[in-house]
Enzyme design. Sequence first.
Site, PDB file in Angstrom:
ATOM      1  N   HIS A 257      28.430 -45.904 -20.551  1.00  0.00           N
ATOM      2  CA  HIS A 257      29.798 -46.385 -20.764  1.00  0.00           C
ATOM      3  C   HIS A 257      30.167 -47.543 -19.843  1.00  0.00           C
ATOM      4  O   HIS A 257      30.882 -48.464 -20.232  1.00  0.00           O
ATOM      5  CB  HIS A 257      30.812 -45.268 -20.516  1.00  0.00           C
ATOM      6  CG  HIS A 257      31.123 -44.453 -21.730  1.00  0.00           C
ATOM      7  ND1 HIS A 257      31.711 -45.005 -22.833  1.00  0.00           N
ATOM      8  CD2 HIS A 257      30.934 -43.146 -22.016  1.00  0.00           C
ATOM      9  CE1 HIS A 257      31.877 -44.059 -23.753  1.00  0.00           C
ATOM     10  NE2 HIS A 257      31.400 -42.918 -23.289  1.00  0.00           N
ATOM     11  N   HIS A 415      82.219 -30.312  -7.561  1.00  0.00           N
ATOM     12  CA  HIS A 415      81.441 -29.296  -8.275  1.00  0.00           C
ATOM     13  C   HIS A 415      82.169 -27.944  -8.222  1.00  0.00           C
ATOM     14  O   HIS A 415      82.255 -27.231  -9.221  1.00  0.00           O
ATOM     15  CB  HIS A 415      80.051 -29.147  -7.654  1.00  0.00           C
ATOM     16  CG  HIS A 415      79.086 -30.233  -8.040  1.00  0.00           C
ATOM     17  ND1 HIS A 415      79.301 -31.554  -7.757  1.00  0.00           N
ATOM     18  CD2 HIS A 415      77.896 -30.185  -8.702  1.00  0.00           C
ATOM     19  CE1 HIS A 415      78.282 -32.273  -8.211  1.00  0.00           C
ATOM     20  NE2 HIS A 415      77.416 -31.460  -8.797  1.00  0.00           N
TER      21      HIS A 415
END
Lengths: 425, 425
Positions: A257, A415
């Site tokens: 490869h 919150h």
Amino acid sequence: MKIYRESLEKMIEITTEYTSQTTDMTIEKTVYDIIQDVIQNGDAALRAYGEKFDKVTVENLKVDQADIDKAYDSIPEDLKAALLKAKANITEFHAREKEQGFVDMDTPGILRGQKVTPLKRVGLYVPGGTAAYPSTIMMSAIPAKIAGVKEIVMVTPPQKDGIAPAVLAAAKIAGVDAVYQVGGAQGVAALAYGTESVPKVDKIVGPGNIFVATAKRQVFGQVSIDMIAGPSEIGILADDSANPVHLAADLLSQAEHDARARAILITNSEDLANKVSDEVERQLKLLPREAIARPAIEERSFIAIMDSIEDMFTLMNEVAPEHLEIQLPDPVQYMSMVENAGSVFLGQYAAEPLGDYIGGPNHVLPTSGTARFSSPLGVYDFVKRTSFMQFSKSRLEELAGHITTLARTEGLEAHARAIEVRFEK
Amino acid sequence: MKIYRESLEKMIEITTEYTSQTTDMTIEKTVYDIIQDVIQNGDAALRAYGEKFDKVTVENLKVDQADIDKAYDSIPEDLKAALLKAKANITEFHAREKEQGFVDMDTPGILRGQKVTPLKRVGLYVPGGTAAYPSTIMMSAIPAKIAGVKEIVMVTPPQKDGIAPAVLAAAKIAGVDAVYQVGGAQGVAALAYGTESVPKVDKIVGPGNIFVATAKRQVFGQVSIDMIAGPSEIGILADDSANPVHLAADLLSQAEHDARARAILITNSEDLANKVSDEVERQLKLLPREAIARPAIEERSFIAIMDSIEDMFTLMNEVAPEHLEIQLPDPVQYMSMVENAGSVFLGQYAAEPLGDYIGGPNHVLPTSGTARFSSPLGVYDFVKRTSFMQFSKSRLEELAGHITTLARTEGLEAHARAIEVRFEK
């Protein structure tokens, strides 16, 4: 091939030398400039880079559907049959990867769960020239299709004689919706930001050279990407029951490869080590790609002789190979010892090229030791999850005190108030 | 708040202006140099950056277990109870995310499948100062623990008076194995490459400033990372049945995080739009973090009035909000229309802070429109997959012709031969 007979500790040291990687700032800057140019100038920039880097003048960036159909008709019948069979097997395997999400309705007053949604549009990067593998198009597009992705587009460098027919045919078979002639960092930029011709995608997958890999890393966050692909490797675990001719052929199939590919055999048999080394040399001389495979074999690959099966697995888990062949008797029993590997090939007839093309599992696999933390490309790469929850008033009230305590500990007063306003008279 | 009454097309244009992002080369270079320094000089570099950036001299990079235990004992009982309840709920929800892999044994002579393996060691990045959220430690470490990660380590910037007790207590409760006093890009580098004190990990998760985010992008490939976190946002879909006081409080709970946060309300009611806008202004003046929330509300947030529920969802899917509240009657029916969102809060009592702390689903969510392609942090982020296959001789033989055809089409002769040697006489 180099044969080591060292302690496990020494071998781990030798092995890990190969795997560290860092970025290169010169390439980073070149790629940054290309991406900015594509954002500013769109198609004009893509055409200019086509002239500059690929030496090709591209009129229509998008390949005509008629040309794709013609390419499909033109390829040999045996190739067509092979691609269609591969599609069937890849589809069969990947269908099992499909995920469903879940819902939790076990508590009265609480509904919670997770919804799985396919990505809308995905881009494939396909390298040009001899590295333009039809099989990779199949392996990338088919899982996206199974996931339910609505639109799959592909970019690939322009070629003087047009895109290879086998590439276009594979794109058609795999279900790619559009092909664009643009490669390199500019191809990645076009997919990430969109141009007049190329649509902006949600995720970019596919291998490429260092410029492509760097561009993918830079656009990560603007879009999703798959893992950065490095050189390929194969690891083989075998004892003296294995066939040295087969092992040598499998090692070479990875070495051909890339000159930077690695082929590693770990065995408890000195006899096998010697036979494989000789056989690699004999077969190497006969290969058309000897010039690529030889440096991979001589400089990057090795055979290690260990004392026990346990040490063989410990060392191989350090390598974390992309492909792992287990050529030991009754190989399935050893799956429990595999910690890090992309894909495992069990026994004498699961040769690595079976997995490259047609066995079913994906061949886009974590390379260069990244199997430590990455997975084969799969259907799960082409979906995202959304969680959801519904709580009744009384279920929220039970938790209200805990929420306001945590919010105020973190200094987030708004919150806390968002909970409290719901219970004010 | 700015109220738009524009066409869907115009609103999509306004919305997408916010989401494009690119890298900054000056920061890239600074971060690159820090990473190289940590690779070369290890702990010494970490201590030097602690002096330079954090103005703290750190003797022992690793926090003593005794100090962690002392911090745990020192936190208020109500905080401890809240953290333990959060742990229980987060655990209950995330246990459902655990994946099993699969095996395909449907064809005689073929065994194929996928094995799921936990990552071995994971690193959490926890920001310093007021942004050191105990809740984020819980949300990051608990899914890793459920996945089966063997070792969870945490890095956080050194503080003059030592790491906050609530942070250390959360780390203990969540199951963090070691805490190191190192922040910024150097903290990320230490986790990616390892130093004398800090062990090298397989994956780094957690939010941070631009230096942390850039470092994570640069080490991606060497290790895995979670998504790059940007400013937070909330999107709310509501009609005139919703309570404007609640909606305003929820919008502000997101805006107080960051001056660059976004809060977006999309509604079909002009009356609701006006009421929420007034209410936001009223509540904003009462907030301790008004100085952060006001620019977020005034410069980055908006209310859009659309003609239909369909258009409301179309526009919200373009926003792809991190948090999505659906405050419409019978909200579950609309889940099918949600394409892009991190977490969905259904109905009046699923206030967004419920999800931040204790509802069960994760609060580490895709920000800045990345919900197009990303998921909440989950158990699936802490595992990798390995595929495997075993084929009998005759099953390989059936496919051998297809494999050699494909290999030779791709010019990979050694791949073809690896199959053929197995059938030679």
